[in-house]
Design an enzyme around this catalytic site. Structure first.
Site, PDB file in Angstrom:
ATOM      1  CG  ASN A 147      -0.246  -0.268   2.528  1.00 13.08           C
ATOM      2  OD1 ASN A 147       0.924   0.042   2.644  1.00 13.08           O
ATOM      3  ND2 ASN A 147      -0.927  -0.467   3.500  1.00 13.08           N
ATOM      4  NE  ARG A 285       3.013   2.488  11.838  1.00 13.99           N
ATOM      5  CZ  ARG A 285       2.286   2.189  10.705  1.00 13.99           C
ATOM      6  NH1 ARG A 285       1.678   3.298  10.023  1.00 13.99           N
ATOM      7  NH2 ARG A 285       2.441   1.112  10.091  1.00 13.99           N
ATOM      8  CD  GLN A 314      -3.290   4.561  14.077  1.00  9.21           C
ATOM      9  OE1 GLN A 314      -2.885   5.402  13.401  1.00  9.21           O
ATOM     10  NE2 GLN A 314      -3.453   3.370  13.603  1.00  9.21           N
ATOM     11  CG  HIS A 333      -3.736   4.261   9.804  1.00  9.79           C
ATOM     12  ND1 HIS A 333      -2.670   3.915  10.310  1.00  9.79           N
ATOM     13  CD2 HIS A 333      -2.967   4.655   8.654  1.00  9.79           C
ATOM     14  CE1 HIS A 333      -1.647   3.433   9.674  1.00  9.79           C
ATOM     15  NE2 HIS A 333      -2.002   4.090   8.412  1.00  9.79           N
TER      16      HIS A 333
END
Length: 399
Positions: A147, A285, A314, A333
């Site tokens: 990705n 991050r 998260q 995210h």
């Protein structure tokens, strides 16, 4: 028989989709550096469907159960009585995504006596205590490059959204307004600005290539300098320090992995070296940045805007200040979990599992830790140590 625990984010609030916006799913033939897309022997899903939520199961159930393995799928990973901790003692493999990470701390390694492998369905394995993985001889793997381009596209979108003041302008329309002066009082052209990336690996280099047609001045820093031919092709300026990069950049984008050497690299001190009114984009991050320092820089005007697709932990608590700070373009995210990317990382997880169960080598570019040491791409991109400290705060999300 092996027990596999798969941690995924929840299904859509109105239920798992029964139809999708598009009928086809264009995919690249290979990645820009020549690496092939995941090559499992088979897949049991239709590319383009939602695979990353609980009901999607990464398309793994038929494969695993037909081979006699047990698959536990859950979104419950934090707080008291969570499913992940309940299933850990006899789990052989744990799989999760960076978007809804199963934080594999030293405490969890101590509980998981049968654990042999941790797989990231995506890229970035910082939610695993890599030091503990090495000490417990647990393999850590991720689907490198699956990705990267998706994230790079999100970076460019975020830069434009900030510089052109897009989100507030859109909000005026939804409120029924036509407030042109309010919209453009913080809107600029990206053209001719200086844009710098912290790290120029797969994502950072893709960002530089995508930005080149905008006629911006491109800068980068990385502990692995790019080939001279690439620097000339993109007219790049190399910086050996963060201070040198940020002093000249109107836009800074963070594209480096999180590990002890990069944790909180953007903080009150380093933000003072930014140009006043610079924009900061972080799709890497959340823990690369000091949370409160970002808020203060936006409130003081040292930063003109912050676009973040990543948080720590998260999911973030409902009162996380990044939800309400000024001039932000925050998203959950999502940058690397488009339906297009999901088809690739689900296939990559299948490939890794096939290799594991058939005692075949896992691709070197997928390896982070193996045989008690950093391996493959992990040896190139990470440092020893642990970056999961504070992850227990994720339990506050539903409080």
């Amino acid at each position: 028989m092996a027990k596999i625990v798969l941690v995924l984010y929840d299904d859509p609030m109105d239920g798992y989709p029964t139809s999708y916006a598009r009928d086809d799913l264009p995919q690249p033939e290979r990645y820009p550096d020549g690496q092939t897309l995941p090559t499992p022997k088979a897949i049991d899903f239709k590319p383009g469907v939602l695979l990353g939520s609980v009901s999607g199961e990464l398309g793994l159930r038929q494969y695993l159960e037909s081979n006699g393995h047990q698959l536990i799928v859950t979104s419950s990973k934090d707080g008291a009585s969570n499913v992940l901790d309940k299933e850990l003692p006899d789990a052989e493999i744990v799989i999760s995504q960076p978007f809804w990470p199963a934080y594999m701390t030293a405490e969890r390694f101590a509980k998981a006596e049968k654990l042999k492998m941790i797989v990231t369905a995506g890229i970035g394995s910082d939610h695993t205590d890599l030091q503990a993985a090495m000490e417990h001889n647990v393999t850590v793997a991720e689907v490198t490059y699956c990705n990267s381009n998706a994230v790079a596209e999100h970076v460019v979108m975020s830069i434009l959204a900030l510089v052109r003041n897009f989100i507030p302008s859109h909000n005026w329309i939804t409120k029924g307004g036509w407030n042109i002066a309010d919209c453009v009082s913080r809107s600029y052209d990206l053209e001719a600005m200086n844009v710098g990336t912290v790290a120029a690996g797969r994502i950072g280099l893709r960002v530089l290539r995508l930005l080149k047609p905008f006629d911006v001045k491109l800068h980068y820093m990385d502990r692995h300098r790019l080939p001279e031919a690439v620097e000339k092709e993109l007219d790049l300026t190399y910086h050996s320090t963060l201070e040198s990069l940020t002093k000249v950049s109107d836009v800074v984008t963070l594209n480096c992995p999180l590990h002890p050497e990069t944790e909180h690299m953007i903080n009150e001190k380093t933000l003072k070296n930014f140009k006043r009114g610079a924009y900061l984009v972080n799709t890497a991050r959340g823990k690369l940045c000091d949370r409160d320092a970002i808020v203060s820089a936006l409130e003081s005007g040292q930063l003109a805007g912050y676009a973040g697709d990543v948080w720590f932990p998260q999911p973030p608590a409902n009162d996380h200040p990044w939800r309400t700070m000024p001039y932000h373009a925050m998203t959950p995210h999502i940058s690397g979990t488009s339906l297009s990317a999901q088809a690739r990382y689900a296939a990559g997880v299948r490939e890794i599992l096939e290799c594991y169960f058939e005692n075949r080598p896992i691709r070197n570019e997928y390896l982070i830790v193996q045989n008690g040491q950093l391996a493959g791409v992990g040896a190139h991109s990470y440092s020893k140590g642990n970056a999961t400290g504070g992850s227990e705060e994720a339990a506050k999300f539903k409080k």
